[in-house]
Design an enzyme around this catalytic site. Structure first.
Site, PDB file in Angstrom:
ATOM      1  N   SER A  40      42.346  -0.596  35.539  1.00 33.10           N
ATOM      2  CA  SER A  40      42.655  -1.757  36.386  1.00 33.10           C
ATOM      3  C   SER A  40      44.134  -2.092  36.487  1.00 33.10           C
ATOM      4  O   SER A  40      44.542  -2.798  37.395  1.00 33.10           O
ATOM      5  CB  SER A  40      41.891  -2.992  35.900  1.00 33.10           C
ATOM      6  N   LYS A  81      45.754  -8.375  32.419  1.00 35.46           N
ATOM      7  CA  LYS A  81      46.042  -8.483  33.856  1.00 35.46           C
ATOM      8  C   LYS A  81      47.436  -9.066  34.045  1.00 35.46           C
ATOM      9  O   LYS A  81      48.103  -9.494  33.106  1.00 35.46           O
ATOM     10  CB  LYS A  81      45.024  -9.401  34.558  1.00 35.46           C
TER      11      LYS A  81
END
Length: 186
Positions: A40, A81
């Site tokens: 990701s 993230k």
């Protein structure tokens, strides 16, 4: 002679206990290791990169735009993230361009060719109002996070805004594999 050996052994035990105590304090309150799990954050972070998370920096300041953070996604799982939206801001991605309060913002860490088939494989456009919570602006105490690999990332688009209390710390250093040793997000 036996007393001297006993004293030496006690000194070694004291030193070992002090070292373990210091290691415990550092691990619990200052720094922690994390292993990147999945694609990701490509191309910035690779699957299985091992990193150090700075757990104390956000005790003195709030996260900044584009910091890479680790946060508790749920009781068993931490995610890594990038902070994209801050409190009081409206965030949207239109034609794969990040907009903060209506103004385009350059994301230098993303692939140069955002029009590639890989980047376009999933519709990446959204507005803050479309995300879970239906907010017009990001409320105080929350941030919006996205993965760099927008087509393959479970982030605020699915799980909603992240409470700053969920943030473990700032990812600051890749230490393994050796050929990828580097500071990130600086």
């Amino acid at each position: 002679m036996a007393k001297k050996k006993k004293n030496e052994w006690l000194e070694w035990m004291k030193a070992l206990l002090v070292a373990l105590g210091i290691a415990f304090i550092v691990r619990m309150f200052l720094f922690a290791p994390i292993i990147v799990d999945g694609p990701s954050m490509l191309p910035t972070l690779h699957d299985r990169d091992q990193m150090i998370v700075n757990k104390f920096s956000y005790n003195f300041k709030d996260p900044e735009r584009f910091d890479i953070v680790v946060f508790h996604a749920d009781a068993q799982k931490d995610f890594i993230k990038r902070v994209v939206g801050l409190p009081g801001e409206h965030v949207a991605v239109v034609d794969n361009v990040l907009h903060i309060n209506g103004e385009p913002v350059e994301e230098e860490f993303l692939p140069e060719n955002k029009q590639s088939a890989t980047f376009q494989s999933v519709k990446n456009d959204f507005t803050l109002e479309e995300l879970p919570g239906n907010h017009e602006v990001i409320p105080e105490g929350y941030v919006l996070v996205l993965g760099d690999n927008r087509g393959n990332s479970t982030d605020s688009r699915m799980i909603g805004l992240i409470d700053m209390d969920q943030i473990v710390g700032k990812a600051s250093l890749i230490y393994w594999p050796f050929d990828r040793i580097q500071f990130v997000g600086e």
